[in-house]
Scaffold this motif. Sequence first.
Motif, PDB file in Angstrom:
ATOM      1  N   PRO A  86       0.841  -1.200   0.000  1.00  0.00           N
ATOM      2  CA  PRO A  86       0.000   0.000   0.000  1.00  0.00           C
ATOM      3  C   PRO A  86       0.875   1.248   0.000  1.00  0.00           C
ATOM      4  N   GLY A  87       0.379   2.320  -0.585  1.00  0.00           N
ATOM      5  CA  GLY A  87       1.128   3.576  -0.610  1.00  0.00           C
ATOM      6  C   GLY A  87       1.900   3.807  -1.885  1.00  0.00           C
ATOM      7  N   ALA A  88       2.151   2.751  -2.650  1.00  0.00           N
ATOM      8  CA  ALA A  88       2.863   2.921  -3.916  1.00  0.00           C
ATOM      9  C   ALA A  88       1.929   3.515  -4.964  1.00  0.00           C
ATOM     10  N   GLY A  89       2.495   4.320  -5.876  1.00  0.00           N
ATOM     11  CA  GLY A  89       1.670   4.919  -6.917  1.00  0.00           C
ATOM     12  C   GLY A  89       0.976   3.888  -7.773  1.00  0.00           C
ATOM     13  N   ILE A  90       1.671   2.792  -8.087  1.00  0.00           N
ATOM     14  CA  ILE A  90       1.056   1.768  -8.927  1.00  0.00           C
ATOM     15  C   ILE A  90      -0.053   1.040  -8.188  1.00  0.00           C
ATOM     16  N   THR A  91       0.009   0.997  -6.867  1.00  0.00           N
ATOM     17  CA  THR A  91      -1.070   0.402  -6.080  1.00  0.00           C
ATOM     18  C   THR A  91      -2.326   1.248  -6.204  1.00  0.00           C
ATOM     19  N   GLN A  92      -2.171   2.546  -6.119  1.00  0.00           N
ATOM     20  CA  GLN A  92      -3.308   3.449  -6.309  1.00  0.00           C
ATOM     21  C   GLN A  92      -3.878   3.317  -7.714  1.00  0.00           C
ATOM     22  N   ALA A  93      -2.979   3.246  -8.706  1.00  0.00           N
ATOM     23  CA  ALA A  93      -3.432   3.146 -10.095  1.00  0.00           C
ATOM     24  C   ALA A  93      -4.196   1.851 -10.335  1.00  0.00           C
ATOM     25  N   THR A  94      -3.768   0.756  -9.722  1.00  0.00           N
ATOM     26  CA  THR A  94      -4.453  -0.512  -9.905  1.00  0.00           C
ATOM     27  C   THR A  94      -5.820  -0.490  -9.237  1.00  0.00           C
ATOM     28  N   ASP A  95      -5.913   0.124  -8.065  1.00  0.00           N
ATOM     29  CA  ASP A  95      -7.232   0.313  -7.449  1.00  0.00           C
ATOM     30  C   ASP A  95      -8.142   1.124  -8.367  1.00  0.00           C
ATOM     31  N   ASN A  96      -7.573   2.156  -8.997  1.00  0.00           N
ATOM     32  CA  ASN A  96      -8.354   2.970  -9.935  1.00  0.00           C
ATOM     33  C   ASN A  96      -8.793   2.151 -11.145  1.00  0.00           C
ATOM     34  N   ALA A  97      -7.927   1.244 -11.596  1.00  0.00           N
ATOM     35  CA  ALA A  97      -8.273   0.409 -12.751  1.00  0.00           C
ATOM     36  C   ALA A  97      -9.482  -0.474 -12.438  1.00  0.00           C
ATOM     37  N   LEU A  98      -9.535  -1.021 -11.238  1.00  0.00           N
ATOM     38  CA  LEU A  98     -10.680  -1.847 -10.863  1.00  0.00           C
ATOM     39  C   LEU A  98     -11.969  -1.029 -10.853  1.00  0.00           C
ATOM     40  N   ALA A  99     -11.868   0.244 -10.547  1.00  0.00           N
ATOM     41  CA  ALA A  99     -13.044   1.107 -10.535  1.00  0.00           C
ATOM     42  C   ALA A  99     -13.422   1.582 -11.929  1.00  0.00           C
ATOM     43  N   GLU A 100     -12.423   1.820 -12.783  1.00  0.00           N
ATOM     44  CA  GLU A 100     -12.672   2.406 -14.102  1.00  0.00           C
ATOM     45  C   GLU A 100     -13.142   1.373 -15.133  1.00  0.00           C
ATOM     46  N   TYR A 101     -12.618   0.167 -15.058  1.00  0.00           N
ATOM     47  CA  TYR A 101     -12.941  -0.849 -16.059  1.00  0.00           C
ATOM     48  C   TYR A 101     -14.131  -1.680 -15.582  1.00  0.00           C
ATOM     49  N   GLU A 102     -15.258  -1.556 -16.267  1.00  0.00           N
ATOM     50  CA  GLU A 102     -16.441  -2.323 -15.893  1.00  0.00           C
ATOM     51  C   GLU A 102     -16.195  -3.820 -16.009  1.00  0.00           C
ATOM     52  N   ASN A 103     -15.347  -4.226 -16.944  1.00  0.00           N
ATOM     53  CA  ASN A 103     -15.082  -5.656 -17.138  1.00  0.00           C
ATOM     54  C   ASN A 103     -14.236  -6.254 -16.013  1.00  0.00           C
ATOM     55  N   LEU A 104     -13.736  -5.415 -15.100  1.00  0.00           N
ATOM     56  CA  LEU A 104     -12.998  -5.924 -13.946  1.00  0.00           C
ATOM     57  C   LEU A 104     -13.890  -6.029 -12.711  1.00  0.00           C
ATOM     58  N   ALA A 105     -15.193  -5.968 -12.912  1.00  0.00           N
ATOM     59  CA  ALA A 105     -16.128  -6.119 -11.788  1.00  0.00           C
ATOM     60  C   ALA A 105     -15.902  -7.462 -11.109  1.00  0.00           C
ATOM     61  N   GLY A 106     -15.770  -7.429  -9.810  1.00  0.00           N
ATOM     62  CA  GLY A 106     -15.565  -8.643  -9.046  1.00  0.00           C
ATOM     63  C   GLY A 106     -14.119  -9.081  -8.928  1.00  0.00           C
ATOM     64  N   TRP A 107     -13.204  -8.378  -9.610  1.00  0.00           N
ATOM     65  CA  TRP A 107     -11.792  -8.717  -9.504  1.00  0.00           C
ATOM     66  C   TRP A 107     -11.236  -8.209  -8.176  1.00  0.00           C
ATOM     67  N   HIS A 108     -10.174  -8.839  -7.717  1.00  0.00           N
ATOM     68  CA  HIS A 108      -9.534  -8.497  -6.446  1.00  0.00           C
ATOM     69  C   HIS A 108      -8.106  -8.037  -6.694  1.00  0.00           C
ATOM     70  N   HIS A 109      -7.713  -6.955  -6.026  1.00  0.00           N
ATOM     71  CA  HIS A 109      -6.336  -6.475  -6.076  1.00  0.00           C
ATOM     72  C   HIS A 109      -5.635  -6.954  -4.811  1.00  0.00           C
ATOM     73  N   GLU A 110      -4.751  -7.918  -4.957  1.00  0.00           N
ATOM     74  CA  GLU A 110      -4.035  -8.468  -3.811  1.00  0.00           C
ATOM     75  C   GLU A 110      -2.862  -7.560  -3.456  1.00  0.00           C
ATOM     76  N   ILE A 111      -3.051  -6.730  -2.441  1.00  0.00           N
ATOM     77  CA  ILE A 111      -1.986  -5.845  -1.965  1.00  0.00           C
ATOM     78  C   ILE A 111      -1.140  -6.644  -0.991  1.00  0.00           C
ATOM     79  N   SER A 112       0.124  -6.803  -1.310  1.00  0.00           N
ATOM     80  CA  SER A 112       0.975  -7.708  -0.553  1.00  0.00           C
ATOM     81  C   SER A 112       2.300  -7.035  -0.245  1.00  0.00           C
TER      82      SER A 112
END
Length: 310
Positions: free
Chosen positions: A60-86
Amino acid sequence: MKNIKWKKTGMVAGLSLTLLAAGCGQENAENTDDTENAGNEQAGVNIGEAVNYTITGIEPGAGITQATDNALAEYENLAGWHHEISSTVAMLTELESAINNEEPIIVAGWSPHFKFAQYDLKYLEDPEGVYGGEEQIKTIVRTGLEEDMPEAYEILGRFNWEPEDMESVMLDAQEMDFEEAARDWVEENEEKVADWTEGVEPVDGTNIELVITPWDTERSSGNVVKIVLEEHGFNVTLTPVDPPIMFQAIASGDADASIAPWMPATHASFYEEHEGNFEDLGENLTGAKIGLVVPEYMEIDSIEDLEPAE
């Protein structure tokens, strides 16, 4: 340092390596006469199921982590996908396992990184532009550095190299520590280094602190600049911190300079928050990139080819 509190709260253990993705090609269950697009859709369904509708990320806190969270919100086809922050260590373990077992995996990644030379990888197209386009890495310094340390200011302003240079240091650092790898690069690139230092008078033990993000990319550039400054008589402290703390430290004057900000996307929010309270000396590397990365043999080309979780 005038204030070390931010160091203690900002240090992070991870974010040290660029994250990439590897996996196996998908078996063709049956022969069809569908169009290429339909084939991509079928591949997307299989890939989603195979990776459990998960994008493997970093801390968490990395710019790419924020961008990936944004991708899950922006892309309708990623509905239900999980971003594994590790963590980076956990990510690399999963990556190695996927490669060894020829299994698919989708990872948030960025370049330069030696993994792109080691494996045949590709970025997924990002039609929504969530991850931005080509990135640049910038040099920023605290207000007043030019007056206080004109020699360091001049060297930092001239520092500029290519992605291949950075990847070379990162690759060597797999067999030795980063400072040793950086020292070897400096010795092998005397002409390039001379462009950064020509006409700059040496100093006698002036203290300077550089803050970087603890990624392999910035460990490479940070150690190179550290060595060059030390050869000019500076006493250099190199401090890895979380990205927001890096900007805070420069803006408050608690640190002197950073050669680590990724723009215009990765660190944009931190840059904008503190803009006007530091000096931007321009790009030190162009051609950087962030996004979702997969191996070439996976039958997918775009984020839009992925299917929603069922």
